[in-house]
Design an enzyme around this catalytic site. Structure first.
Site, short mmCIF file in Angstrom:
data_model
loop_
_atom_site.label_atom_id
_atom_site.label_comp_id
_atom_site.label_asym_id
_atom_site.label_seq_id
_atom_site.Cartn_x
_atom_site.Cartn_y
_atom_site.Cartn_z
N LYS A 225 32.84 46.52 -0.48
CA LYS A 225 32.19 45.08 -0.38
C LYS A 225 32.13 44.74 1.14
O LYS A 225 33.01 44.60 1.75
CB LYS A 225 33.08 44.05 -0.90
N ASP A 230 32.48 34.96 4.09
CA ASP A 230 32.29 34.30 2.98
C ASP A 230 32.63 32.81 3.10
O ASP A 230 33.89 32.52 2.96
CB ASP A 230 33.33 35.10 1.94
N LYS A 237 34.10 26.88 0.40
CA LYS A 237 35.58 27.36 0.52
C LYS A 237 36.19 25.87 1.53
O LYS A 237 35.54 25.46 2.30
CB LYS A 237 35.88 28.57 1.14
N ASP A 248 36.14 39.36 4.92
CA ASP A 248 35.57 39.94 3.42
C ASP A 248 34.70 41.08 3.52
O ASP A 248 34.20 41.35 2.40
CB ASP A 248 34.95 38.49 2.99
N ASP A 307 31.00 31.21 -4.95
CA ASP A 307 32.10 31.74 -4.43
C ASP A 307 32.71 33.16 -5.23
O ASP A 307 33.18 34.05 -4.39
CB ASP A 307 33.17 30.98 -4.39
N GLU A 309 30.98 35.85 -5.23
CA GLU A 309 29.59 36.49 -4.79
C GLU A 309 30.04 38.03 -4.55
O GLU A 309 28.94 38.67 -4.84
CB GLU A 309 29.19 35.90 -3.44
N ARG A 311 31.40 40.20 -6.55
CA ARG A 311 30.92 40.93 -7.78
C ARG A 311 29.35 41.21 -7.84
O ARG A 311 28.77 42.05 -8.51
CB ARG A 311 31.61 40.29 -9.08
N1 BES Z 1 36.40 36.87 -0.96
C1 BES Z 1 37.07 35.94 -1.85
C2 BES Z 1 38.46 36.61 -2.34
C3 BES Z 1 39.72 36.48 -1.17
C4 BES Z 1 40.46 35.60 -1.23
C5 BES Z 1 39.54 37.79 -0.49
C6 BES Z 1 41.44 35.44 -0.31
C7 BES Z 1 40.52 37.66 0.71
C8 BES Z 1 41.49 36.85 0.64
C9 BES Z 1 35.99 36.11 -3.09
O1 BES Z 1 34.83 36.18 -2.81
C10 BES Z 1 36.37 34.62 -3.85
O2 BES Z 1 36.09 33.76 -3.17
N2 BES Z 1 37.15 34.77 -5.10
C11 BES Z 1 37.25 33.69 -5.70
C12 BES Z 1 36.77 33.80 -7.21
C13 BES Z 1 36.82 32.55 -8.04
C14 BES Z 1 35.53 31.72 -7.77
C15 BES Z 1 36.53 33.09 -9.60
C16 BES Z 1 38.61 33.43 -5.77
O3 BES Z 1 39.51 34.62 -5.81
O4 BES Z 1 39.29 32.20 -5.60
ZN ZN Z 2 34.17 37.03 -1.15
ZN ZN Z 3 33.89 34.23 -2.54
#
Ligand code: BES
Ligand code: ZN
Ligand code: ZN
Length: 460
Positions: A225, A230, A237, A248, A307, A309, A311
């Site tokens: 990824k 992000d 966020k 990220d 967010d 994204e 996947r």
């Molecule tokens: N890049 C983030 C996940 C992440 C969180 C990476 C903390 C490193 C540290 C990912 O893209 C994300 O935002 N995931 C969300 C998914 C949710 C919207 C279903 C999450 O985990 O909150």
């Molecule tokens: Zn992310």
């Molecule tokens: Zn994200």
């Protein structure tokens, strides 16, 4: 760092087991460390505790000991192995190279670097080629750390693509395909396009095929990824979770690390490194919450949260690889969910797979390298939780208290289709918010390089 079979380093590191230390006022507990002067030369003693089998206590102790030597401003060090075994020597080399890492490009005062590492091979029993391999792989870990720590304004999607180009150009066993933003749109990688289109630095897909084994046609695909920042997109966020999002792209960094090591060591294996890279921004071109987007092979996705994204860009990449490269298996490394940090913390990565044999092999690579994994389930209820009424799939579950790391994996599973696949969620393990501890430095850790190397290059 030079690797030498000599004596006369400016500092020495010795290891001691608990209660056997023989060093005054030093018990030898695991993670205990002390520096003494003998004949005007510093000797750093590092404790290993009572367990003589635990290689990773040794890895952490060796890393801390080398850090201590650096603080003493010595540029050469001899590591005296606690056991004269090849694996200890390899771990000592890895630890020294990884301990020498500092993200120092923006520091006015640079820390001391270890120039020479001495390991005594009195009985001529060490395999020095293997030690040089360990050194190269550890340098690749440091390379991955640098990519993740570097500013998001520097490491753009094009920057990651250029890294892939640079590595491929140095190695005749590598061939390269890079899709730029125009090609991503033309070829209908609409999910990757959607995620990246709001940014001033447009998305890329870099694919490098490495062929070290000309007798075999199969190749496993490593997908990293590569979100170079992000922001969350329109589901922006907030403070508290946005600060670290330049990293990220740590999955991409580690896959590039493996590729870099392969370009030097040229192992007799085949694999494909794929880097979907995008920056998720807000602005007039940002993709919309609630809209439906169509993947490369035509699956429709209702985007309930911009967010989620990672996947999306992985899904298009899986389908593109399956259609155009037919990989024997797909392994993805991704900072995918915050929830995996809650589940497993920052030392164990979450693993998800549609294939028990593959999962077991990767689990074992984790146990061998100390980059540990724990397999998580995907069950029918998680697949049901991402059913959409207007599209083939939702990108997030609507259920409160859904296990979001698992529903993310359930989403990816759909796009891996029949290909054996393993997803490694490194949101926790790829970054260390705390102080440096053992092999984990502060901030980017380079998690996954040693794990994937161990998996794709089997030990004899
Ligand atoms: N890049 C983030 C996940 C992440 C969180 C990476 C903390 C490193 C540290 C990912 O893209 C994300 O935002 N995931 C969300 C998914 C949710 C919207 C279903 C999450 O985990 O909150
Ligand atoms: Zn992310
Ligand atoms: Zn994200």
């Amino acid at each position: 760092m030079n690797l030498l079979n000599q004596e006369n380093a400016a500092a020495t590191i010795r290891f001691v087991y608990e209660n056997e230390s023989g060093v005054t006022d030093f018990e030898g507990k695991a993670s205990g460390i002390t520096a003494r002067y003998e004949d005007d030369k510093p000797v750093v003693y590092a404790g290993l505790g009572k367990n003589k089998e635990d290689l990773f206590v040794f890895a952490d102790a060796a890393t801390e000991a080398v850090r201590r030597v650096k603080r003493l401003k010595k540029t050469s060090v001899e590591i005296c192995l606690p056991q004269s075994v090849q694996r200890y020597a390899e771990i000592a080399v890895e630890a020294a190279v990884m301990a020498d890492y500092a993200f120092d490009g923006y520091l006015s005062e640079k820390p001391v670097k270890i120039e020479d590492l001495y390991l005594r091979d009195r009985e001529n029993e060490l395999d020095w080629d293997k030690l040089h391999e360990a050194k190269t792989v550890a340098e690749a870990v440091n390379y991955a750390r640098n990519l993740s720590n570097e500013n998001a304004a520097v490491v753009t999607p094009e920057y990651l693509a250029q890294e892939a180009r640079n590595i491929a150009a140095t190695c005749e066993n590598m061939s390269l395909e890079i899709l730029d933003d125009g090609e991503i749109r033309e070829k209908n990688l609409n999910l990757l396009w959607a995620v990246g289109k709001g940014s001033a630095t447009p998305p890329r897909l870099a694919i490098v095929s490495y062929r070290g084994d000309k007798e075999s046609n199969g190749a496993c695909a490593l997908v990293g990824k590569g979100l170079t920042f992000d922001s969350g997109g329109l589901n922006l966020k907030s403070a508290g979770s946005i600060e670290t999002m330049k990293h990220d792209m740590s999955g991409a960094a580690s896959v590039l690390g493996v590729l870099k090591a392969a370009s030097v060591l040229k192992p007799k294996v085949n694999f494909i490194a794929a880097i979907p890279a995008a920056q998720s921004a807000i602005g007039k071109d940002a993709f919309f919450v609630g809209d439906v987007y169509r993947s490369y092979s035509g699956k429709t996705v209702e985007v309930l949260n911009t967010d989620a994204e990672g996947r999306l860009i992985l899904a298009d990449t899986f389908e593109y690889l399956i259609a155009n490269y037919k990989p024997t298996e797909i392994i993805d490394l991704a900072t995918l969910t915050g929830a995996i940090v809650i589940a497993l913390g920052d030392t164990i990565a979450g693993m998800f797979s549609n294939n028990d044999e593959l999962a077991q092999k990767i689990f074992e690579a984790g146990e061998r390298t100390g980059e540990r994994l724990w397999r998580m389930p995907i069950r029918q209820e998680h697949r049901d939780a991402i059913k959409s009424e207007i599209a083939d799939v939702l990108n997030t579950s609507t259920i409160k208290r859904s296990a979001s790391s698992i529903t993310a994996a359930a989403f990816l599973e759909k796009f891996a289709a029949d290909t054996p696949w393993c997803h490694i969620d490194i949101a926790g393990t790829s970054w260390n918010d705390g102080a440096a501890k053992g092999v984990r430095p502060k901030y980017a850790t380079g998690f996954g390089v040693r794990l994937l190397w161990d998996y794709i290059v089997p030990r004899p």
